[in-house]
Write an enzyme that holds these catalytic residues in place. Sequence first.
Site, PDB file in Angstrom:
ATOM      1  N   GLY B  32       0.799  -1.219   0.000  1.00 47.34           N
ATOM      2  CA  GLY B  32       0.000   0.000   0.000  1.00 47.34           C
ATOM      3  C   GLY B  32       0.823   1.256   0.000  1.00 47.34           C
ATOM      4  O   GLY B  32       0.731   2.103  -0.891  1.00 47.34           O
ATOM      5  N   ASP B  80      10.489  -6.954  -1.571  1.00 47.05           N
ATOM      6  CA  ASP B  80       9.183  -7.374  -1.062  1.00 47.05           C
ATOM      7  C   ASP B  80       9.027  -8.872  -1.272  1.00 47.05           C
ATOM      8  O   ASP B  80       9.314  -9.373  -2.363  1.00 47.05           O
ATOM      9  CB  ASP B  80       8.043  -6.617  -1.765  1.00 47.05           C
ATOM     10  CG  ASP B  80       6.701  -6.807  -1.065  1.00 47.05           C
ATOM     11  OD1 ASP B  80       6.298  -7.971  -0.840  1.00 47.05           O
ATOM     12  OD2 ASP B  80       6.057  -5.808  -0.733  1.00 47.05           O
ATOM     13  N   ASN B  90      -7.302  -2.365  -4.789  1.00 46.52           N
ATOM     14  CA  ASN B  90      -8.052  -1.128  -4.511  1.00 46.52           C
ATOM     15  C   ASN B  90      -7.132   0.017  -4.125  1.00 46.52           C
ATOM     16  O   ASN B  90      -7.559   1.157  -3.998  1.00 46.52           O
ATOM     17  CB  ASN B  90      -9.089  -1.352  -3.397  1.00 46.52           C
ATOM     18  CG  ASN B  90      -8.478  -1.334  -2.002  1.00 46.52           C
ATOM     19  OD1 ASN B  90      -7.382  -1.850  -1.780  1.00 46.52           O
ATOM     20  ND2 ASN B  90      -9.174  -0.710  -1.060  1.00 46.52           N
ATOM     21  N   ALA B 152       7.734  -7.085  13.453  1.00 45.86           N
ATOM     22  CA  ALA B 152       9.016  -7.792  13.441  1.00 45.86           C
ATOM     23  C   ALA B 152       9.942  -7.243  12.364  1.00 45.86           C
ATOM     24  O   ALA B 152      11.125  -6.993  12.620  1.00 45.86           O
ATOM     25  CB  ALA B 152       8.785  -9.294  13.238  1.00 45.86           C
ATOM     26  N   CYS B 205      -8.600 -19.115  30.520  1.00 44.65           N
ATOM     27  CA  CYS B 205      -9.936 -19.375  31.054  1.00 44.65           C
ATOM     28  C   CYS B 205     -11.007 -18.597  30.321  1.00 44.65           C
ATOM     29  O   CYS B 205     -12.135 -19.065  30.177  1.00 44.65           O
ATOM     30  CB  CYS B 205      -9.975 -19.066  32.562  1.00 44.65           C
ATOM     31  SG  CYS B 205      -9.099 -20.306  33.521  1.00 44.65           S
TER      32      CYS B 205
END
Lengths: 242, 640
Positions: B32, B80, B90, B152, B205
Amino acid sequence: MDGTNQALFDLTTGMPLIDPTTQNGLPILTHGTNMMGNNMLDTTAMTAMQTQAGMLSVLPPQGISADEIALYDRQIRLWGMKAQEMIRNAQVLLIGMRALGNEIAKNLVLAGIGSLTILDSEPLTFEDLETSFLVTEEDIGQPRATASAIELRRMNPRVNIVTDTETILTKTPDYFSRFQIVICTNQPFEMASTINMSCRMYNVKFYAADTYGFYGYIFADLIMHTFTITRDKGNMDTKVGA
Amino acid sequence: MQRRDRGIAQSLGLPLTKCVKESRVLLVGAGGIGCEVLKNLVCSGFGSLPGVYGAERRASIDGVEQVPVSTKKPGIVVVDLDTIDLSNLNRQFLFRKQHIKKPKAFVAKETASQFNPSVNIEAHHASIFDSQYDVEFFESFDLVFNALDNLAARRHVNRMCLAANVPLVESGTTGFNGQVQAIKKGVTECYDCNPKPVQKSFPICTIRSTPSQPIHCIVWAKSYLLPELFGTSEEESADVAVTEGDNAEEVAKLKEEAEALKNIRLMMGKSEFAQHVFDKVFHDDIERLRSMTEMWQSRRPPQSLSFDGLKADAEEDLVKRGQALSIQDQAVWDVKDDLAVFAYSVDVLSNRCQAGETVIEFDKDDKDTLDFVAAAANIRSHVFGIPLHSEWEIKQMAGNIIPAIATSNALTASLCVMEGFKIMRSQIGSSTETLGGSKMVFLNSRSTERLITTQSLAAPVPECPVCSPLYAKLALPASGGETTLQDLVDLLREKVGYEDFSITTEAGIIYDPDLEDNLGRPMEDYITHGNKFITVTDEGDEGKVDLVLSTIVRTEAQSGLQLLPDRITLPLKPMKEVPETNGHAAGTPQPVNAPAATSSAGAKRKREAEDEVESAKKRARAGKEEVHVVDDDGAILLDD
């Protein structure tokens, strides 16, 4: 939001426009989930106007298809299905296709508006290439509007891209009536002001904008526009306007 | 004269424009923000001039190789690891429908190259964590732009840029909002100077016994039920943790329940499998919970369901009905619909398991696992009186989807490059302001005030473990094998002047004054990848900052290890404020370690005292007590 210094002014009288119900200055649009506000797509009013103007180019509102949901998934998750439907039915006019026009067109087309009409009578020059990423050297000499439309259509084939290479000087006020929003870039004040007048006559929302190196401006005349800012309710009391 | 760069030259001025054109920048991420940043970089002419580039020259002083003196090759490098997906289109406007499944880096380069034919773009389809992206790689750039989507990777690039001493422009967007921040070692805060919020994990729990929100049910389905049935049940989920608030008895009971489920797993493939699973988790386990009446004193108790009871008189094939329903991901299925989808998805996943898929994990883009999680989460919600959701909504919660639009990314990317200009302006010395006047910039579309606000960049946090150390390089000979840890220890003593110190790698302590076992081991054992660090901590009295070494491997002949730069002087750690306690002078800041006494007369006593100090500090490190040493006759005062 401070209504006083950001209020809209009637261009003919110079007086601030007042919302009759609240007696406050009309606010300028900021982003919110109801970005396209309730007033924007009053379809009965639109159809009435269209019949008046003799044009029936407005698409009937439709549900969004599964393919479109898949494409627009990440933005629908932000502004909701209803807003996406309104965007999908929007008819926008963009005047000027230089640096600013390229950016605006890209953003509108990616969002998936109904149709984008690009009005620019000028041919593409070598110097335009620096900032016009929708065109290449081969397009030099071609009208800017038609040259950039090619890449825009590839970017999102669902958007109806219409180009108009006539000069703006010949446009009569009713030209603007077929749009819901008019975005006027790179025009001198007098021209922008005249276009604003024409838009007002037909209740069409108007933006003027331009850039100069590191500087730029955006002016908005949305005539009447209401929207809601929603916030998640926290544990602590929040003061209104904080 | 026709100029393609008139706009940028008029705005930036010729010196800065030349600097921009000759620059070499790294863009990490082509999503993006990345697509928009790349567009801006290319149109602004970054890396578009040949520049002063030739064969690398290395200066040599006294026969010892120095840092290469070559100037950098102008260009933009894009890294990348991802491929293009429909939902990217988009906003990631460099990509088209025909590019789906192709690597983002390559397509981004292809499209963006057309915006400016002079630009040099190098595209890498790889992870920035790969060992080839070592400190020398980062050193080759004038500026690094982060366009990442996870913590990270951001922390990793932050560290590499600190090690390489290269300015970094960090950025992010969420929905309508965005943020940009420049980072430079020694000048600004680094990305880790302030703690970042960690991924939320729920108490066990809450997930297993007392859910109150849809997300609890979703996490239950995704991180408990799905792995227990179709994945490795031993795997620990990051979503669920045993916290101090959890009842130990309850936790033990929950373990029993999981064991019972394992037995049911053996029935996979039989037609009653789905029913057995359903009745176990939605009936038997719920009835057990209901019996713990104390749990429901202030909560609505869950209502159990039975498979047959819910299926009732439905005549059609449940699995078939479920398959038809699973297509309607926008609709909110009622609990009977969820039963059908549950049966269908269990059937599909069972078939996959038996066809050889040993481990099936949740993936929001794996429709079968999504169907399962949605159905199971909804049924559980129904049991606990929590509202149900459509699969589309559940996908967002289960898959941590961040909504995204083109405009926020476009705005944020512009702000990134604007900050980039400021940093470059400081690099060529045409600005008197810190980092060229660079600021932290916020895009806040919901704000009732300004859309874009700024804040001054803060100075580095003195105790930040990531940016306070001094970074240097350790060159290893390519042949390896001959250099040992002892060689490193000797080198550090000689070149840095260390006396007592410890050496740590990512795996743990490998050397300290008490740990000499590893000295004979080859350095190769500790260096497996090019972008790992070795930390040297001073154990002496003066309190020097840590020394963090990036390892590089020399391809030419080199005997032994080498430090780059050759001689290193470590600055002292900043003074720490000492809290007021009994026995201390009020308000006097003291160094973290006691100052060493310098008189030689008391040398032996000093050494004894030092030994006591050392052992006290070791105890302190183990027991996390505060140790303050008062330098009188060697007495040690310990804080309670």
